[in-house]
Design an enzyme around this catalytic site. Structure first.
Site, PDB file in Angstrom:
ATOM      1  N   GLU A  21       0.819  -1.219   0.000  1.00  0.00           N
ATOM      2  CA  GLU A  21       0.000   0.000   0.000  1.00  0.00           C
ATOM      3  C   GLU A  21       0.852   1.268   0.000  1.00  0.00           C
ATOM      4  O   GLU A  21       0.386   2.344   0.387  1.00  0.00           O
ATOM      5  CB  GLU A  21      -0.940  -0.011   1.209  1.00  0.00           C
ATOM      6  CG  GLU A  21      -1.918  -1.168   1.202  1.00  0.00           C
ATOM      7  CD  GLU A  21      -2.776  -1.206   2.443  1.00  0.00           C
ATOM      8  OE1 GLU A  21      -3.711  -0.390   2.529  1.00  0.00           O
ATOM      9  OE2 GLU A  21      -2.514  -2.035   3.330  1.00  0.00           O
ATOM     10  N   SER A 148      -6.605  -2.243   1.895  1.00  0.00           N
ATOM     11  CA  SER A 148      -6.973  -1.628   0.620  1.00  0.00           C
ATOM     12  C   SER A 148      -7.539  -2.637  -0.387  1.00  0.00           C
ATOM     13  O   SER A 148      -7.453  -2.442  -1.590  1.00  0.00           O
ATOM     14  CB  SER A 148      -5.767  -0.893  -0.003  1.00  0.00           C
ATOM     15  OG  SER A 148      -5.398   0.202   0.793  1.00  0.00           O
ATOM     16  N   TYR A 214      -9.760   4.063  -4.636  1.00  0.00           N
ATOM     17  CA  TYR A 214      -8.739   5.084  -4.866  1.00  0.00           C
ATOM     18  C   TYR A 214      -8.725   5.699  -6.260  1.00  0.00           C
ATOM     19  O   TYR A 214      -8.093   6.734  -6.457  1.00  0.00           O
ATOM     20  CB  TYR A 214      -7.349   4.489  -4.585  1.00  0.00           C
ATOM     21  CG  TYR A 214      -7.212   3.965  -3.174  1.00  0.00           C
ATOM     22  CD1 TYR A 214      -7.314   4.819  -2.084  1.00  0.00           C
ATOM     23  CD2 TYR A 214      -7.009   2.613  -2.930  1.00  0.00           C
ATOM     24  CE1 TYR A 214      -7.205   4.339  -0.794  1.00  0.00           C
ATOM     25  CE2 TYR A 214      -6.888   2.129  -1.645  1.00  0.00           C
ATOM     26  CZ  TYR A 214      -6.985   2.994  -0.577  1.00  0.00           C
ATOM     27  OH  TYR A 214      -6.878   2.520   0.710  1.00  0.00           O
ATOM     28  N   ARG A 253     -11.362   3.209  11.770  1.00  0.00           N
ATOM     29  CA  ARG A 253     -12.572   2.990  10.991  1.00  0.00           C
ATOM     30  C   ARG A 253     -13.014   1.547  11.141  1.00  0.00           C
ATOM     31  O   ARG A 253     -12.179   0.637  11.180  1.00  0.00           O
ATOM     32  CB  ARG A 253     -12.303   3.293   9.513  1.00  0.00           C
ATOM     33  CG  ARG A 253     -13.495   3.872   8.760  1.00  0.00           C
ATOM     34  CD  ARG A 253     -13.173   4.065   7.284  1.00  0.00           C
ATOM     35  NE  ARG A 253     -13.044   2.788   6.611  1.00  0.00           N
ATOM     36  CZ  ARG A 253     -12.030   2.449   5.829  1.00  0.00           C
ATOM     37  NH1 ARG A 253     -11.027   3.271   5.641  1.00  0.00           N
ATOM     38  NH2 ARG A 253     -12.007   1.264   5.248  1.00  0.00           N
ATOM     39  N   ASP A 255     -15.679  -1.211   9.297  1.00  0.00           N
ATOM     40  CA  ASP A 255     -16.527  -1.452   8.129  1.00  0.00           C
ATOM     41  C   ASP A 255     -17.558  -2.518   8.454  1.00  0.00           C
ATOM     42  O   ASP A 255     -17.248  -3.544   9.070  1.00  0.00           O
ATOM     43  CB  ASP A 255     -15.673  -1.893   6.940  1.00  0.00           C
ATOM     44  CG  ASP A 255     -14.664  -0.826   6.523  1.00  0.00           C
ATOM     45  OD1 ASP A 255     -14.943   0.360   6.758  1.00  0.00           O
ATOM     46  OD2 ASP A 255     -13.611  -1.186   5.976  1.00  0.00           O
ATOM     47  N   GLU A 268     -14.198  -5.487   9.128  1.00  0.00           N
ATOM     48  CA  GLU A 268     -12.829  -5.320   9.613  1.00  0.00           C
ATOM     49  C   GLU A 268     -12.662  -3.973  10.297  1.00  0.00           C
ATOM     50  O   GLU A 268     -13.508  -3.087  10.197  1.00  0.00           O
ATOM     51  CB  GLU A 268     -11.814  -5.445   8.479  1.00  0.00           C
ATOM     52  CG  GLU A 268     -11.950  -4.410   7.379  1.00  0.00           C
ATOM     53  CD  GLU A 268     -10.926  -4.628   6.272  1.00  0.00           C
ATOM     54  OE1 GLU A 268      -9.834  -4.056   6.392  1.00  0.00           O
ATOM     55  OE2 GLU A 268     -11.218  -5.347   5.316  1.00  0.00           O
ATOM     56  N   ASN A 270      -9.873  -0.768  10.644  1.00  0.00           N
ATOM     57  CA  ASN A 270      -8.694  -0.109  10.078  1.00  0.00           C
ATOM     58  C   ASN A 270      -8.144   0.847  11.122  1.00  0.00           C
ATOM     59  O   ASN A 270      -8.830   1.785  11.533  1.00  0.00           O
ATOM     60  CB  ASN A 270      -9.063   0.664   8.815  1.00  0.00           C
ATOM     61  CG  ASN A 270      -9.501  -0.242   7.688  1.00  0.00           C
ATOM     62  OD1 ASN A 270      -8.691  -0.705   6.917  1.00  0.00           O
ATOM     63  ND2 ASN A 270     -10.801  -0.505   7.614  1.00  0.00           N
ATOM     64  N   GLY A 274      -7.094   5.498   5.314  1.00  0.00           N
ATOM     65  CA  GLY A 274      -6.591   6.405   4.291  1.00  0.00           C
ATOM     66  C   GLY A 274      -6.928   7.857   4.571  1.00  0.00           C
ATOM     67  O   GLY A 274      -7.929   8.162   5.214  1.00  0.00           O
TER      68      GLY A 274
END
Length: 307
Positions: A21, A148, A214, A253, A255, A268, A270, A274
């Protein structure tokens, strides 16, 4: 809380690194660096190589803003290294980072706490494909330690399952098969351990993959997310439980999917999300009245010495 830019001292924004990443990390790191400089912080970008600890000490940095994604940056490695030299850093500590990055063990923990997540199995050898197939197609195949959406694939047959497993194994020796959930995807951003307004993600792609995250202009982000107040609050509470369960702190974060019956499934955590122009945490912060520069400031203000 720190009030003055000078109180932070000399700040290294760690970006780049050695993971898959790297490019996303460089984009987000540059955005964070520019925001800190605009707020008067003595911040400098540092492309994190294997000599990063000696560089931080030689250049007399006082603290670190971690914008490294993936292995070496989001998995507890850099966090532990920084603790070994007593340097404050942003985000979660060693344990929270390691568990958040490890999708398989994170889901084992959630299962143990009776938090909802889709059925899953670890694929370690060809014999495990039978166990995965028993979950029922379609399945999602994921490298356990990548972010990602790298190496992920939806599969609908035994042949696709085997091909996706071998491809994902090129990124990680630990690969997970997870029961596919059909429904809406939501993300819950966390700042100062509080959950920000939810975002519903809509993509014409098969799933919210690297390109959708992205590169694509076709991905839609809905905030307000479209749920009624009671539903959104319930998902926020679930996200907070999931975040705290892994020991994550500060910002991050979670999800979540809602299936067609409206039941939630945790995907998951994070711990270093990002921070690019397409990123979700800045979007949720804006919905809460927090601009990008203030968001970055608040993350840095919560920088920590130990986990």
């Amino acid at each position: 809380m720190t009030e003055l830019a000078a109180d932070f001292g000399k700040v290294a924004v760690l970006m780049g690194g050695l993971s898959a990443e790297r490019e996303v990390s460089l984009q987000g790191g540059r955005a964070v660096l520019e925001a800190l400089v605009r707020r008067g912080v003595d911040a400098h970008g540092v492309d994190a190589g294997r000599d990063v600890l000696s560089l931080l000490q030689q250049e007399h940095y006082d603290r670190v803003f971690i914008m490294l994604h993936g292995r070496g940056g989001e998995d507890g490695v850099i966090q532990g290294a920084l603790e070994s030299i007593g340097m404050p850093y942003t985000g979660s500590g060693v344990a929270g980072s390691a568990l958040g990055m490890d999708k398989y063990r994170c889901k084992l923990l959630w299962n143990g706490l009776a938090l909802p997540t889709a059925d899953f199995v670890m694929l370690e050898q060809a014999a495990d494909l039978d166990r995965a197939e028993a979950l029922g197609f379609p399945l999602m195949i994921k490298p356990s330690h990548e972010g990602s959406s790298i190496g992920m694939a939806k599969v609908e047959s035994r042949q696709q399952l085997e091909e996706a497993w071998r491809q994902a194994a090129g990124y990680d020796i630990e690969v997970m098969a997870e029961r596919w959930i059909s429904g809406a995807e939501y993300t819950a951003s966390v700042l100062d351990d509080q959950v920000l307004p939810l975002i519903r993600i809509e993509t014409p792609n098969t799933f919210y993959d690297y390109e959708a995250k992205y590169q694509a202009d076709s991905t839609a982000y809905h905030c307000p997310c479209g749920l009624d107040t009671e539903q959104e609050q319930a998902l926020k509470r679930l996200a907070e439980q999931a975040f705290r369960a892994v020991g994550a702190q500060g910002w991050g974060r979670v999800d979540i999917m809602l299936d067609e019956a409206g039941s939630p499934y945790l995907l998951e955590v994070n711990t270093v999300p990002g921070m690019t122009s397409h990123s979700l945490v800045p979007m949720a912060a804006r919905a809460a009245g927090i601009d990008f520069d203030e968001l970055v400031w608040r993350i840095l203000s919560a920088s920590r010495v130990s986990g």
